[in-house]
Design a protein around this motif. Structure first.
Motif, short mmCIF file in Angstrom:
data_model
loop_
_atom_site.label_atom_id
_atom_site.label_comp_id
_atom_site.label_asym_id
_atom_site.label_seq_id
_atom_site.Cartn_x
_atom_site.Cartn_y
_atom_site.Cartn_z
N VAL A 128 0.82 -1.21 0.00
CA VAL A 128 0.00 0.00 0.00
C VAL A 128 0.86 1.26 0.00
N SER A 129 2.03 1.23 0.64
CA SER A 129 2.91 2.39 0.62
C SER A 129 3.41 2.66 -0.80
N SER A 130 3.82 1.61 -1.49
CA SER A 130 4.30 1.74 -2.87
C SER A 130 3.19 2.26 -3.78
N THR A 131 1.99 1.68 -3.63
CA THR A 131 0.87 2.08 -4.47
C THR A 131 0.49 3.53 -4.23
N ALA A 132 0.45 3.95 -2.97
CA ALA A 132 0.08 5.33 -2.65
C ALA A 132 1.10 6.31 -3.21
N ILE A 133 2.38 5.96 -3.16
CA ILE A 133 3.42 6.83 -3.73
C ILE A 133 3.18 7.02 -5.22
N ILE A 134 2.89 5.94 -5.91
CA ILE A 134 2.65 6.01 -7.36
C ILE A 134 1.41 6.85 -7.66
N LEU A 135 0.34 6.64 -6.92
CA LEU A 135 -0.90 7.39 -7.14
C LEU A 135 -0.69 8.89 -6.94
N ILE A 136 0.03 9.25 -5.87
CA ILE A 136 0.22 10.67 -5.58
C ILE A 136 1.15 11.33 -6.59
N ILE A 137 2.22 10.65 -6.99
CA ILE A 137 3.11 11.23 -8.00
C ILE A 137 2.36 11.44 -9.31
N LEU A 138 1.51 10.49 -9.69
CA LEU A 138 0.69 10.67 -10.88
C LEU A 138 -0.25 11.87 -10.72
N ALA A 139 -0.83 12.01 -9.53
CA ALA A 139 -1.74 13.13 -9.27
C ALA A 139 -1.01 14.47 -9.37
N ILE A 140 0.24 14.50 -8.95
CA ILE A 140 1.02 15.74 -9.00
C ILE A 140 1.29 16.16 -10.44
N PHE A 141 1.61 15.18 -11.29
CA PHE A 141 2.05 15.52 -12.65
C PHE A 141 0.93 15.60 -13.69
N ILE A 142 -0.20 14.94 -13.45
CA ILE A 142 -1.30 15.03 -14.42
C ILE A 142 -1.87 16.43 -14.41
N PRO A 143 -2.01 17.08 -15.56
CA PRO A 143 -2.54 18.46 -15.61
C PRO A 143 -3.94 18.54 -15.00
N LYS A 144 -4.20 19.62 -14.29
CA LYS A 144 -5.52 19.76 -13.67
C LYS A 144 -6.61 19.98 -14.71
N THR A 145 -6.21 20.26 -15.96
CA THR A 145 -7.20 20.40 -17.03
C THR A 145 -7.74 19.05 -17.50
N THR A 146 -7.07 17.97 -17.09
CA THR A 146 -7.57 16.63 -17.39
C THR A 146 -8.59 16.26 -16.33
N THR A 147 -9.85 16.20 -16.72
CA THR A 147 -10.92 16.04 -15.74
C THR A 147 -11.77 14.80 -16.01
N PHE A 148 -12.63 14.50 -15.05
CA PHE A 148 -13.62 13.43 -15.23
C PHE A 148 -14.91 13.88 -14.57
N PRO A 149 -16.08 13.38 -15.01
CA PRO A 149 -17.36 13.81 -14.45
C PRO A 149 -17.62 13.22 -13.07
N VAL A 150 -18.20 14.02 -12.21
CA VAL A 150 -18.59 13.54 -10.88
C VAL A 150 -19.85 12.70 -11.02
N PRO A 151 -19.87 11.47 -10.49
CA PRO A 151 -21.07 10.63 -10.58
C PRO A 151 -22.30 11.34 -10.02
N GLU A 152 -23.44 11.11 -10.63
CA GLU A 152 -24.67 11.79 -10.25
C GLU A 152 -25.08 11.49 -8.81
N PHE A 153 -24.75 10.29 -8.32
CA PHE A 153 -25.15 9.96 -6.95
C PHE A 153 -24.36 10.74 -5.91
N LEU A 154 -23.22 11.31 -6.34
CA LEU A 154 -22.44 12.15 -5.43
C LEU A 154 -22.84 13.61 -5.53
N TYR A 155 -23.08 14.07 -6.78
CA TYR A 155 -23.45 15.47 -6.97
C TYR A 155 -24.21 15.61 -8.27
N GLU A 156 -25.42 16.11 -8.17
CA GLU A 156 -26.24 16.28 -9.36
C GLU A 156 -25.92 17.63 -10.01
N GLY A 157 -25.57 17.59 -11.27
CA GLY A 157 -25.26 18.85 -11.95
C GLY A 157 -24.18 18.70 -12.99
#
Length: 459
Positions: free
Chosen positions: A323-352
């Motif tokens: 889990v430590s290795s996986t979390a490091i990979i996930l966070i490094i990817l999160a740091i480098f992926i442009p914030k303009t790359t987006t995905f839709p929020v599921p409707e059950f979490l937020y309608e709109g």
């Protein structure tokens, strides 16, 4: 001195410990939603609103080592009974804050809002009574934590089985933590400046009743007492600080608390920030941020439950490394992926039809990773401690003050940006990876840990 309970008594003891694990989260997670009431009372001041939460965790710093010493002097059962009694007192004092000192002004607080406009408002006596109650409840949950972690590890026989019970207990802890804010929200309804602390009194009474019932049940339950000194003052020739893997584990717990809180906390600010440095989420940014971050805690519940099923065959060390290795990979990817790359929020979490950065999705996935870290680190750090386990448990509770690390992360975020601040989390995760790979090995096996060895001196 009872060390091995019969099977039926063991099952009852495990159920009681699971129940206590859930109650720890119940008491702890009351502070944040109740804090929103105070925040509205104080013109939306979030710092004052979070003071109850701070008092709750500050108590760990003062009570950690005394709680560990209580395990040695009076045993697990009596320590837990004292903790439940203290919890009743703490919740009752919080109730008193709704009826005592509501009109008595103690001081005036002045602050400047984001637009640079100075404001001031009175702080009444009942707010300080509430903080006292939150501090007392902090003593309660610290003592309960000190009991339940080593006890579940002991009841499972240490090793993989001990970690398995810790993970199942952690899953119930997460479930309780998820439900408590929902119950508070149902009692409060629509939050406004007119909402008073008395709105949550039914939940405080429920907590008092549960603690009282738990006290009665625990009084009749047989709990193993492997380190009980029967009131004698004992001085051992060594201490938990003489075990390298324990010391490194204590540091690991400190960092873990910072990781667990820092990932969702900073993400919440990131998504809600509409400035140029923020994520630029369109729509009701705060509502969207809250919905996304809630999934992180849901993933923690899922992760602990899954770990509970596999921990009987998969070691704590292997899980921590994975889990430590996986979390490091996930966070490094999160740091480098442009914030303009987006995905839709599921409707059950937020309608709109809102869109959020993919980085946010990667960060909430870390909840699956952080979910098993507490139990895994504790299990590894107390392995082979024997009679020093109780003292070590108290030391671990002090390290909950690792919650200060998100403050440092927030300072980095303000200076260099939200995503940059996650490098601090990466560094802390790297330490946990080191602990799993190397630091968790007990290199001090020559130190006698059995109660039968002649190095425990009566004073």
């Amino acid at each position: 001195m009872e060390t091995t309970p019969k099977n039926n008594a063991r099952i009852v003891a495990i159920v009681v410990m699971f129940f206590i694990y859930a109650m720890i989260s119940f008491v702890t997670n009351l502070a944040a939603p109740i804090g929103t009431i105070w925040g509205y009372q104080f013109e939306g001041n979030s710092v004052l609103g979070m003071m109850g939460n701070m008092m709750n965790f500050l108590a760990y710093l003062f009570m950690g080592i005394p709680a560990g010493n209580m395990l040695v002097r009076i045993g697990y059962k009596k320590t837990a009974l004292w903790a439940l009694a203290v919890g009743v007192v703490g919740l009752f004092v919080q109730f008193l804050s709704s009826i005592v000192g509501t009109e008595t002004v103690v001081t005036t607080f002045s602050s400047t809002n984001a637009e640079g406009i100075a404001t001031s408002f009175p702080i009444t006596l009942n707010f300080f009574i509430y903080l006292l109650g939150a501090f007392i409840c902090g003593f309660c949950v610290c003592m309960l934590n000190t009991v339940v972690n080593p006890m579940l590890n002991l009841l499972g026989g240490g090793g993989n089985r001990g970690n398995q019970l810790l993970q199942f207990g952690g899953a119930l802890n997460s479930l309780s933590g998820t439900l408590t804010p929902l119950f508070v929200g149902m009692l409060i309804g629509v939050l406004s400046k007119q909402t008073q602390i008395g709105a949550v009194n039914p939940l405080l009474f429920l907590g008092i009743g549960i603690f009282a019932v738990a006290f009665i049940i625990l009084s009749f339950v047989s709990i193993p007492e492997p380190n009980l000194s029967n009131g004698r003052k004992i001085k051992y020739s060594h201490s938990p600080w003489n075990f390298r893997h324990t010391v490194l584990g204590v540091i690991g717990i400190f960092f873990y608390v910072g990781i667990e809180i820092g990932i969702p906390g900073t993400l919440n600010f990131y998504l809600a920030d509409q400035s140029a440095n923020g994520a630029g989420v369109e729509g009701q940014a705060s509502a969207i941020a809250g919905a996304i971050v809630a999934v992180y805690w849901l993933f923690m519940l899922v992760g602990r439950t899954l770990s509970g099923f596999i921990s009987g065959s998969v070691s704590s060390r292997s899980q921590l490394i994975a889990v430590s290795s996986t979390a490091i990979i996930l966070i490094i990817l999160a740091i480098f992926i442009p914030k303009t790359t987006t995905f839709p929020v599921p409707e059950f979490l937020y309608e709109g039809g809102a869109q959020v950065p993919v980085s946010a999705f990667l960060l909430i996935l870390c909840g699956l990773c952080t979910s098993i870290m507490w139990g895994g680190i504790f299990n590894l750090a107390v392995e082979g401690l024997g009679k020093y386990t109780a003292q070590a448990s108290g030391i671990f509770m002090m390290m909950v003050v690792g919650g200060v690390m998100p403050l440092i992360q927030n300072a980095i975020a303000k200076a260099s940006g939200y995503m940059t601040s996650y490098w601090l989390v990466v560094a802390m995760l790297a330490y946990l990876l080191y602990y799993g790979l190397i630091g968790s090995k007990n290199v001090n096996t020559a130190i006698p840990v059995s109660e039968d060895t002649p190095d425990a001196l009566d004073l």
